[in-house]
Design a protein around this motif. Structure first.
Motif, PDB file in Angstrom:
ATOM      1  N   UNK A  54       0.493  -1.399  -0.174  1.00  0.00           N
ATOM      2  CA  UNK A  54       0.196  -0.224   0.078  1.00  0.00           C
ATOM      3  C   UNK A  54       0.982   1.508  -0.076  1.00  0.00           C
ATOM      4  N   UNK A  55       2.267   1.267   0.716  1.00  0.00           N
ATOM      5  CA  UNK A  55       2.808   2.593   0.394  1.00  0.00           C
ATOM      6  C   UNK A  55       2.432   3.326   2.114  1.00  0.00           C
ATOM      7  N   UNK A  60       0.517   2.183   7.094  1.00  0.00           N
ATOM      8  CA  UNK A  60      -0.023   1.166   8.242  1.00  0.00           C
ATOM      9  C   UNK A  60       0.739   0.912   8.982  1.00  0.00           C
ATOM     10  N   UNK A  61       1.669   1.032   9.931  1.00  0.00           N
ATOM     11  CA  UNK A  61       1.710   1.320  10.904  1.00  0.00           C
ATOM     12  C   UNK A  61       0.755   1.644  11.719  1.00  0.00           C
ATOM     13  N   UNK A  65      -0.932  -1.336  14.491  1.00  0.00           N
ATOM     14  CA  UNK A  65      -0.880  -1.256  15.915  1.00  0.00           C
ATOM     15  C   UNK A  65      -2.402  -1.107  16.557  1.00  0.00           C
ATOM     16  N   UNK A  66      -2.485   0.511  15.764  1.00  0.00           N
ATOM     17  CA  UNK A  66      -4.010   1.256  16.581  1.00  0.00           C
ATOM     18  C   UNK A  66      -5.409  -0.255  16.857  1.00  0.00           C
ATOM     19  N   UNK A  67      -5.076  -0.464  15.508  1.00  0.00           N
ATOM     20  CA  UNK A  67      -7.089  -1.500  15.666  1.00  0.00           C
ATOM     21  C   UNK A  67      -6.348  -2.831  16.379  1.00  0.00           C
ATOM     22  N   UNK A 122      -6.472  -5.754   5.388  1.00  0.00           N
ATOM     23  CA  UNK A 122      -5.411  -5.163   6.331  1.00  0.00           C
ATOM     24  C   UNK A 122      -5.937  -5.261   7.659  1.00  0.00           C
ATOM     25  N   UNK A 123      -7.476  -4.865   7.379  1.00  0.00           N
ATOM     26  CA  UNK A 123      -7.608  -3.989   9.139  1.00  0.00           C
ATOM     27  C   UNK A 123      -8.686  -5.365   9.530  1.00  0.00           C
TER      28      UNK A 123
END
Length: 510
Positions: A54-55, A60-61, A65-67, A122-123
């Motif tokens: 995705x870039x 993305x991190x 991490x938050x999710x 990803x999510x």
């Protein structure tokens, strides 16, 4: 499927484990260590693959991490319902975690290759893995307390148990965090590394429950857990055996052309498509760097405007491991030396040996005037080995600034260091990304170069794909020369005040 009361009555209603309490406690902590290492590998694998597909690795991190942290809280709450059946619950959680975490990279890459979008996957994986990791600690807390009792008697030191549990968890996370970049990624790659981690996870969780806590589980539950773990291991083993075929099919779906070369260099994935005697497409980490015959137009527009006026005997190329910028510099007879500073030896090796790519760069690495330095451009410019005021022309042929690892190479600090190696009368030419497709990033590059003490002349190469460049000279020397024929000036398109990008304030996200 629940834990059933055992047939033989035991004092206090709790069956002791088949080992001494100290040994049982140690085995549980060992599994905590292994599971924590596996959990962090899943987390890092999602961040790394998302950044690659995705870039913008910072975004993305942050998403992963938050999710995951939110989902871990949800998982801890859900685990309260399983505390009365901690052994079976933990066995099911680990089997599910091994399957989902182990297959996450495979599914994420498949979504990107065939659906063109990996964000939702990803999510979803971050949420699922986080819930399962969050459920581990409450269940393990119940299991370690049970493993420490002897015949149902004895008071547990709750604070000491929690301390031991979290110590094992944190040390395991450390090992997993170090194993991912230094062992799994370079030796096995992301797909096989994730699948192997899932297998380790399944074996550790299943073995703990099916052996140490077998007396707390009914025969029927034991068979169900054994079957579930064997099924998970079978899926992971089958996927591992098919990884090479899957990668080949996914690359065809992503790149659209027959993939002739695909190598992981340790720094990046380099892919060449097209026939050996035809146009070559070059991809770095899934991003198109050069398309067909575009390499000639792109690198002519990058290099020649800086070479037209003034001295150009000594040329420095930052990046440009494909050799195309060096090829254009050597077209000028007055050039005595070209120094290429490239981070990735694998890229240079491919540019030397691949028939199509080496023919395209004119076998430039055979020229005795070309010297290659393998180093990070920022560190090299900052270090003692970079000669001061030694180069007449500096060409920055680096990946687009929107790629997060490249952001520091488009910072005000970087251009300040670049000014230190320019000789009197020297010029700087920068590949600044597409003007039309990503105008914010392009004009941020131009603004950043000006903030570092340069006068700039922004321009673009006509045609498609859209290519934007900046020609610059130290501000004390006035305005840079006109870039010459074959390119188009874009100064009239400059927006209002655009803040420069620095190491502490990167500004390239559109």
């Amino acid at each position: 499927m629940i834990d059933q009361p055992v047939s033989a009555p035991v004092r206090g209603g709790v069956r002791p484990p088949p080992v001494r309490p100290g040994a049982g406690r140690f085995l549980v902590l060992l599994v905590v260590f292994v599971c924590a290492a596996c959990g962090l590998v899943y987390e890092l694998e999602l961040v790394a693959l998302a950044s690659y597909l995705i870039g913008d690795s910072v975004t993305q991190a942050s998403v992963v991490l938050s999710v995951m942290v939110f989902a871990m809280g949800v998982g801890s709450l859900l685990a309260k319902r399983l505390r009365c059946h901690a052994a079976v619950g933990f066995g099911l959680v680990e089997a599910a975690l091994a399957l989902i975490g182990g297959c996450s990279a495979l599914v994420l890459y498949a979504a990107f290759a065939w659906l063109g979008e990996a964000r939702y996957a990803l999510v979803a994986f971050s949420l699922a893995i986080g819930v399962l990791i969050g459920a581990e600690i409450p269940l393990l807390m119940s299991l370690i307390q049970r493993a420490s009792r002897r015949g149902g008697r004895g008071e547990e030191d709750a604070a000491g148990t929690v301390a031991d549990l979290f110590a094992a968890d944190y040390v395991g996370a450390l090992v997993g965090g170090l194993a991912f970049p230094f062992l799994l990624l370079p030796w096995l790659g992301q797909l096989t590394g994730a699948l192997l981690t899932g297998a380790v996870n399944a074996v550790a969780g299943g073995a703990l429950v099916l052996w140490l806590f077998r007396r707390d589980i009914s025969p029927r539950a034991r068979w169900w857990l054994l079957g579930a773990n064997l099924a998970v291991l079978a899926v992971l083993a089958t996927a591992t055996a098919l990884v090479a075929d899957f990668e080949a099919a996914a690359r065809r779906a992503v790149y659209g052309e027959p993939v002739r070369v695909a190598v992981h260099t340790g720094v990046q994935e380099v892919v060449l498509t097209g026939a050996e005697d035809g146009p070559v497409d070059l991809f770095l980490d899934g991003r198109l760097q050069m398309s067909g015959g575009d390499g000639d137009r792109h690198h002519r527009a990058l290099v020649h405007p800086a070479m037209r006026q003034g001295p150009h005997a000594r040329v420095l190329v930052l990046g440009g491991g494909d050799g195309l910028a060096a090829r254009e510099a050597l077209r000028h007879p007055a050039v005595r030396s070209v120094t290429v500073v490239e981070l990735d030896p694998g890229m240079v090796r491919l540019a030397r040996t691949d028939p199509a790519l080496s023919a395209l760069n004119g076998h430039v690495y055979r020229d005795p005037r070309v010297k290659v330095v393998y180093a990070d451009a920022f560190r090299w410019l900052r270090g003692a080995t970079a000669p001061r005021h030694a180069y007449d022309v500096v060409v920055s042929d680096l990946p687009d600034p929107g790629v997060t690892p490249s952001t520091k190479l488009y910072s005000q600090e970087f251009y300040g260091l670049t000014a230190g190696v320019l000789a009197d009368g020297g010029r700087l030419a920068v590949h600044a990304g597409p003007v039309g497709a990503r105008p914010h990033a392009y004009w941020t590059v131009e603004s950043t170069i000006r903030a570092a003490g340069f006068a700039t002349r922004p321009y673009r190469a006509p045609g498609r794909p859209d290519r934007g460049f900046v020609l610059a000279v130290p501000e004390a020397r006035g305005v840079p020369p006109a870039p010459g024929p074959g390119v188009l000036g874009v100064e009239e398109e400059r927006p209002g005040d655009v803040p420069p990008s620095t190491l502490l304030r990167p500004r390239y996200a559109d």
